[in-house]
Design a protein around this motif. Structure first.
Motif, PDB file in Angstrom:
ATOM      1  N   UNK A   6       0.723  -1.059  -0.024  1.00 13.42           N
ATOM      2  CA  UNK A   6      -0.086   0.030   0.130  1.00 13.42           C
ATOM      3  C   UNK A   6       1.068   1.490  -0.081  1.00 13.42           C
ATOM      4  N   UNK A   7       1.905   1.123   0.941  1.00 15.08           N
ATOM      5  CA  UNK A   7       2.927   2.372   0.952  1.00 15.08           C
ATOM      6  C   UNK A   7       3.770   2.710  -0.560  1.00 15.08           C
ATOM      7  N   UNK A   8       3.982   1.547  -1.183  1.00 16.17           N
ATOM      8  CA  UNK A   8       4.606   1.609  -2.681  1.00 16.17           C
ATOM      9  C   UNK A   8       3.354   2.208  -3.400  1.00 16.17           C
ATOM     10  N   UNK A   9       2.401   1.972  -3.452  1.00 21.41           N
ATOM     11  CA  UNK A   9       1.372   2.472  -4.451  1.00 21.41           C
ATOM     12  C   UNK A   9       1.086   3.758  -3.962  1.00 21.41           C
ATOM     13  N   UNK A  10       0.952   4.429  -2.769  1.00 17.62           N
ATOM     14  CA  UNK A  10       0.840   5.587  -2.517  1.00 17.62           C
ATOM     15  C   UNK A  10       2.032   6.508  -2.907  1.00 17.62           C
ATOM     16  N   UNK A  11       3.208   5.863  -2.799  1.00 21.20           N
ATOM     17  CA  UNK A  11       4.578   6.659  -3.242  1.00 21.20           C
ATOM     18  C   UNK A  11       4.436   6.836  -4.902  1.00 21.20           C
ATOM     19  N   UNK A  12       4.053   5.667  -5.654  1.00 20.57           N
ATOM     20  CA  UNK A  12       4.247   5.599  -6.920  1.00 20.57           C
ATOM     21  C   UNK A  12       4.960   4.659  -7.343  1.00 20.57           C
ATOM     22  N   UNK A  27      10.904  -7.878   4.497  1.00 17.10           N
ATOM     23  CA  UNK A  27      12.077  -7.672   5.579  1.00 17.10           C
ATOM     24  C   UNK A  27      13.505  -7.335   5.011  1.00 17.10           C
ATOM     25  N   UNK A  28      13.958  -8.015   3.970  1.00 16.64           N
ATOM     26  CA  UNK A  28      15.179  -7.780   3.380  1.00 16.64           C
ATOM     27  C   UNK A  28      15.217  -6.347   2.683  1.00 16.64           C
ATOM     28  N   UNK A  29      13.868  -6.083   2.011  1.00 17.28           N
ATOM     29  CA  UNK A  29      13.671  -4.637   1.347  1.00 17.28           C
ATOM     30  C   UNK A  29      13.712  -3.717   2.314  1.00 17.28           C
ATOM     31  N   UNK A  30      12.898  -3.832   3.294  1.00 13.13           N
ATOM     32  CA  UNK A  30      12.795  -2.938   4.387  1.00 13.13           C
ATOM     33  C   UNK A  30      14.543  -2.390   5.056  1.00 13.13           C
ATOM     34  N   UNK A  31      15.352  -3.474   5.179  1.00 17.36           N
ATOM     35  CA  UNK A  31      16.330  -3.352   5.669  1.00 17.36           C
ATOM     36  C   UNK A  31      17.264  -2.556   4.969  1.00 17.36           C
ATOM     37  N   UNK A  32      17.168  -2.688   3.364  1.00 16.80           N
ATOM     38  CA  UNK A  32      18.079  -2.033   2.712  1.00 16.80           C
ATOM     39  C   UNK A  32      17.559  -0.426   2.383  1.00 16.80           C
ATOM     40  N   UNK A  33      16.212  -0.526   2.457  1.00 14.65           N
ATOM     41  CA  UNK A  33      15.412   0.802   2.359  1.00 14.65           C
ATOM     42  C   UNK A  33      15.762   1.775   3.286  1.00 14.65           C
ATOM     43  N   UNK A  34      16.023   1.347   4.497  1.00 11.20           N
ATOM     44  CA  UNK A  34      16.251   2.036   5.941  1.00 11.20           C
ATOM     45  C   UNK A  34      17.512   2.624   5.922  1.00 11.20           C
ATOM     46  N   UNK A  35      18.300   2.314   4.729  1.00 12.48           N
ATOM     47  CA  UNK A  35      19.876   3.019   4.667  1.00 12.48           C
ATOM     48  C   UNK A  35      19.737   4.194   3.690  1.00 12.48           C
ATOM     49  N   UNK A  36      18.393   4.277   2.944  1.00 16.10           N
ATOM     50  CA  UNK A  36      18.413   5.636   2.208  1.00 16.10           C
ATOM     51  C   UNK A  36      18.536   6.909   2.666  1.00 16.10           C
ATOM     52  N   UNK A 109      10.833  12.629  -0.262  1.00 18.25           N
ATOM     53  CA  UNK A 109       9.706  11.729  -0.331  1.00 18.25           C
ATOM     54  C   UNK A 109      10.047  10.408  -0.048  1.00 18.25           C
ATOM     55  N   UNK A 110      11.069   9.955  -0.699  1.00 14.17           N
ATOM     56  CA  UNK A 110      11.510   8.466  -0.561  1.00 14.17           C
ATOM     57  C   UNK A 110      11.829   8.149   1.001  1.00 14.17           C
ATOM     58  N   UNK A 111      12.440   9.040   1.533  1.00 14.46           N
ATOM     59  CA  UNK A 111      13.079   8.964   2.897  1.00 14.46           C
ATOM     60  C   UNK A 111      11.696   9.049   3.846  1.00 14.46           C
ATOM     61  N   UNK A 112      10.793   9.929   3.352  1.00 15.06           N
ATOM     62  CA  UNK A 112       9.372   9.788   4.147  1.00 15.06           C
ATOM     63  C   UNK A 112       8.825   8.507   4.102  1.00 15.06           C
ATOM     64  N   UNK A 113       9.064   7.834   2.909  1.00 20.66           N
ATOM     65  CA  UNK A 113       8.337   6.574   3.002  1.00 20.66           C
ATOM     66  C   UNK A 113       8.944   5.460   3.912  1.00 20.66           C
ATOM     67  N   UNK A 114      10.504   5.615   4.199  1.00 25.02           N
ATOM     68  CA  UNK A 114      11.092   4.911   4.854  1.00 25.02           C
ATOM     69  C   UNK A 114      10.625   5.122   6.530  1.00 25.02           C
ATOM     70  N   UNK A 115      10.430   6.402   6.892  1.00 24.81           N
ATOM     71  CA  UNK A 115       9.589   6.836   7.986  1.00 24.81           C
ATOM     72  C   UNK A 115       8.472   6.139   8.376  1.00 24.81           C
ATOM     73  N   UNK A 116       7.395   6.478   7.381  1.00 26.87           N
ATOM     74  CA  UNK A 116       6.229   5.961   7.202  1.00 26.87           C
ATOM     75  C   UNK A 116       5.971   4.284   7.728  1.00 26.87           C
ATOM     76  N   UNK A 117       6.954   3.917   6.888  1.00 27.35           N
ATOM     77  CA  UNK A 117       7.040   2.271   7.227  1.00 27.35           C
ATOM     78  C   UNK A 117       7.425   2.087   8.614  1.00 27.35           C
TER      79      UNK A 117
END
Length: 121
Positions: A6-12, A27-36, A109-117
């Motif tokens: 859902x977060x992906x879809x909202x972000x585009x 889980x792997x994706x979120x770990x990598x995304x958290x580094x952004x 905005x992408x960093x905001x996705x990290x925070x949202x998650x």
């Protein structure tokens, strides 16, 4: 946890295209995304543009593009693509500042996705 799809879809972004790169592991994706948010390439791009070092700016933008593409951050990826082509020529022109501003906004905005998650965890 906030629903990643859902977060992906909202972000585009496209969840279905991105997740296979991470073997379907959220889980792997979120770990990598958290580094952004800690990635330095946006700052490198900014400093290089201010210094007029378009070769270094291209390198930073190219790295940022690869990262955004692999993470499926489509709006950020497209913003970086728009600045890469003028940088490739070595003379980005007058609209470079506006292009960088768009990259910066999409990075935030992408960093905001990290925070949202994170908040949903």
């Amino acid at each position: 946890m906030a629903d990643l799809k859902e977060a992906f879809q909202k972000y585009g972004a496209d969840y279905e295209t991105t997740m296979p790169r991470f073997m379907g592991s959220e889980q792997m994706y979120l770990k990598i995304l958290a580094m952004l948010p800690r990635d330095e390439n946006l700052h490198k791009l900014d400093r290089a543009l201010q210094a007029g070092d378009y070769h270094a700016a291209f390198d930073a933008a190219h790295t940022l593009k690869g990262m955004a593409g692999n993470l499926g951050l489509t709006p950020l990826y497209e913003a970086v693509c728009a600045i890469i082509e003028p940088l490739r020529t070595g003379s980005p022109g007058e609209d470079c500042a506006a292009l960088f501003q768009t990259v910066k906004e999409e990075f935030e905005r992408a960093a905001g996705l990290v925070e949202l998650l994170k908040e949903g965890m």
